[in-house]
Design an enzyme around this catalytic site. Structure first.
Site, PDB file in Angstrom:
ATOM      1  N   HIS A 214     -35.558 -75.035  53.805  1.00 52.54           N
ATOM      2  CA  HIS A 214     -36.534 -76.123  53.647  1.00 52.54           C
ATOM      3  C   HIS A 214     -37.621 -75.608  52.718  1.00 52.54           C
ATOM      4  CE1 HIS A 214     -35.880 -78.205  57.860  1.00 52.54           C
ATOM      5  NE2 HIS A 214     -34.821 -78.257  57.087  1.00 52.54           N
TER       6      HIS A 214
ATOM      7  N   ASP B 213     -38.694 -80.351  51.512  1.00 54.97           N
ATOM      8  CA  ASP B 213     -39.159 -80.731  52.839  1.00 54.97           C
ATOM      9  C   ASP B 213     -40.494 -81.455  52.698  1.00 54.97           C
ATOM     10  OD1 ASP B 213     -39.067 -80.913  55.567  1.00 54.97           O
ATOM     11  OD2 ASP B 213     -39.908 -78.927  55.922  1.00 54.97           O
ATOM     12  N   HIS B 214     -40.585 -82.560  53.311  1.00 56.62           N
ATOM     13  CA  HIS B 214     -41.789 -83.412  53.305  1.00 56.62           C
ATOM     14  C   HIS B 214     -42.236 -83.708  51.866  1.00 56.62           C
ATOM     15  CE1 HIS B 214     -42.918 -81.753  57.544  1.00 56.62           C
ATOM     16  NE2 HIS B 214     -41.668 -82.127  57.447  1.00 56.62           N
TER      17      HIS B 214
ATOM     18  N   CYS C 148     -37.620 -72.237  56.694  1.00 60.35           N
ATOM     19  CA  CYS C 148     -38.574 -73.300  56.373  1.00 60.35           C
ATOM     20  C   CYS C 148     -39.882 -72.661  55.943  1.00 60.35           C
ATOM     21  CB  CYS C 148     -38.784 -74.224  57.576  1.00 60.35           C
ATOM     22  SG  CYS C 148     -40.046 -75.473  57.259  1.00 60.35           S
TER      23      CYS C 148
ATOM     24  N   HIS D 128     -34.582 -73.426  63.376  1.00 59.96           N
ATOM     25  CA  HIS D 128     -35.794 -73.798  62.628  1.00 59.96           C
ATOM     26  C   HIS D 128     -37.006 -73.093  63.242  1.00 59.96           C
ATOM     27  CE1 HIS D 128     -39.081 -76.337  61.174  1.00 59.96           C
ATOM     28  NE2 HIS D 128     -38.251 -76.768  60.240  1.00 59.96           N
TER      29      HIS D 128
ATOM     30  N   TYR E  34     -41.778 -88.146  55.090  1.00 63.74           N
ATOM     31  CA  TYR E  34     -40.477 -88.338  54.429  1.00 63.74           C
ATOM     32  C   TYR E  34     -40.467 -89.516  53.451  1.00 63.74           C
ATOM     33  CZ  TYR E  34     -38.647 -84.677  57.364  1.00 63.74           C
ATOM     34  OH  TYR E  34     -38.429 -83.459  57.935  1.00 63.74           O
TER      35      TYR E  34
HETATM   36  C1  DNO Z   1     -39.900 -81.661  60.353  1.00 63.35           C
HETATM   37  C2  DNO Z   1     -38.667 -80.945  60.606  1.00 63.35           C
HETATM   38  C3  DNO Z   1     -38.398 -80.635  62.055  1.00 63.35           C
HETATM   39  C4  DNO Z   1     -37.006 -80.074  62.165  1.00 63.35           C
HETATM   40  C5  DNO Z   1     -36.628 -79.632  63.538  1.00 63.35           C
HETATM   41  C6  DNO Z   1     -35.322 -78.913  63.499  1.00 63.35           C
HETATM   42  O1  DNO Z   1     -40.056 -82.225  59.328  1.00 63.35           O
HETATM   43  O2  DNO Z   1     -38.613 -79.807  59.816  1.00 63.35           O
HETATM   44  O3  DNO Z   1     -38.509 -81.781  62.828  1.00 63.35           O
HETATM   45  O4  DNO Z   1     -36.103 -81.069  61.800  1.00 63.35           O
HETATM   46  O5  DNO Z   1     -37.585 -78.803  64.086  1.00 63.35           O
HETATM   47  O6  DNO Z   1     -34.800 -78.822  64.778  1.00 63.35           O
END
Ligand code: DNO
Length: 398
Positions: A303, A361-362, A276, A238, A378
């Site tokens: 993501h 994501d989020h 991401c 990530h 989340y």
């Molecule tokens: C946040 C996430 C991070 C991710 C870690 C992966 O929302 O994208 O916490 O899970 O960095 O190791």
């Protein structure tokens, strides 16, 4: 793309039954109760799998597709003892995950803090809330609350002045909330750090140059990627979030060039990327299409998230707010088009892993989630909205 959803396990306020209603087809989860460096035992993995696949004994139709994260310990990142034991534990956990049939393993290599925000619920004009990183607030924390030696020189003079003013305007409660948001407020992080832990952690990185941290990452991958390769697993790193240095710490996974260097150094398909867009997209030079063209074959997990920078003058470090999934600095439609093209290339080339797991994501806190006090970033409704919008774009483009 396979639409997945992050679930934090039985402690998550959102149930597997609710996730089914979002239309997600797979689950992203982790054994969050185990500390970095611990072995993930088969019984623990099987227990989580059962919670996902047969909650209450009934089949959910969902499977645990992605581990996010199998955390890399600080000992491994800094090569301090017992880092060898932790690497051995990591390999053993990979074996157990492969036996359980879970193929994609996400991790990060950010020193000390995982992702960093200064506000977890910043008000939006329409009444919802978003997460935000404010550089002035961060400087106020760094210089005045953490009192990191040398912190001041890390910021331009006007930011130093703004930070002092900002701090003076904050109540004690607001100062405590800021510190807690940065240090302990976010889910999925490697650990729940205290201010003292952060100070001790910073000391353990004193004098560590980015080149050294990158070498530690490459050495770690040199150990675990061949194991993952033999087991048919896909590791995916990530990016740094945000993708610029903080607290004087080295950062090594912020740009396309960073990923190219690490992908080339350990040139195995099992050494891959968590793409991401929310993290990479805060960098002023991020180009999602160029990234996918260059390294798409090594992307194992996606993501999809968007951000809006305050600074449009190209400064590396900027405040930013998490925006709607289709609205922000990253052209999400172009991103999805590039990822779908990558899937087509894989299918044509006969790759078994052509289907990319993605997750929304989020999301913003909206409607009922405003009263839920759930995991920051989340919420149910904000992510459901994001997934629905992304699904619309994916359907239209394919
Ligand atoms: C946040 C996430 C991070 C991710 C870690 C992966 O929302 O994208 O916490 O899970 O960095 O190791």
């Amino acid at each position: 793309m396979k639409q997945t959803w992050r679930w934090f396990g039985p402690a998550d306020q959102i149930s597997i039954a609710e996730i089914r209603q979002t239309g997600a087809a797979g689950i992203v989860s982790a054994l969050h109760h185990l500390p970095p460096g611990a072995i993930w035992r088969p019984e623990e993995i099987a227990k989580r799998q059962a919670e996902i696949e047969r909650p209450g004994g009934q089949p959910s139709g969902l499977t645990w597709d992605v581990v996010e994260s199998l955390p890399v310990s600080e000992a491994i990142k800094t090569r301090a003892e017992p880092w060898r034991d932790h690497v051995a534990a990591y390999k053993e956990s990979l074996h157990h995950l492969a036996t359980a049939g879970i193929g994609v393993i996400c991790y990060n290599f950010m020193p000390i803090l995982d992702w960093t925000r200064t506000a977890l619920r910043a008000p939006l004009p329409h009444g919802g809330t978003a997460m935000r990183f404010d550089l002035t607030d961060f400087a106020a924390f760094d210089i005045h609350l953490l009192e990191r030696p040398g912190a001041k020189e890390d910021y331009p003079e006007d930011t130093q002045e703004d930070a002092a003013r900002r701090l003076a305007e904050m109540s004690d409660a607001a100062q405590a909330a800021l510190a807690s948001n940065i240090v302990a407020g976010l889910p999925g992080a490697n650990d729940n750090w205290t201010m003292e832990d952060v100070r001790a952690g910073l000391a353990s990185y004193a004098g560590t140059e980015p080149a050294q941290l990158r070498q530690n990452l490459i050495d770690f991958l040199g150990e675990v990627a061949p194991v993952a390769d033999r087991l048919g697993l896909r590791l995916c790193c990530h990016p740094d979030d945000p993708p610029f240095p903080l607290l004087g710490l080295p950062r090594v996974m912020s740009t396309l060039e960073d990923y190219q260097a690490v992908m080339e150094a350990v040139d195995l398909p099992a050494n891959g990327i968590t793409f991401c867009t929310g993290s990479l997209g805060v960098h002023p030079d991020f180009d999602p299409v160029a990234f996918t063209d260059a390294l798409g074959r090594r992307i194992h997990f996606v993501h999809l998230r968007n951000t809006k920078r305050d600074d449009d003058g190209g400064a590396l470090r900027s405040s930013f707010t998490e925006s709607d999934h289709l609205d922000g600095d990253t052209d999400m439609v172009a991103t999805i088009r590039a990822l779908l093209a990558e899937e087509t290339r894989r299918k044509t080339g006969g790759r078994q892993d052509w289907e990319l797991p993605m997750r929304p994501d989020h999301g913003h806190d909206l409607l009922h989630d405003l009263a839920r006090d759930g995991q920051p970033g989340y919420p149910l409704i904000g992510r459901l909205k994001g997934l629905a919008e992304l699904r619309g774009a994916m359907t239209a483009l394919s």
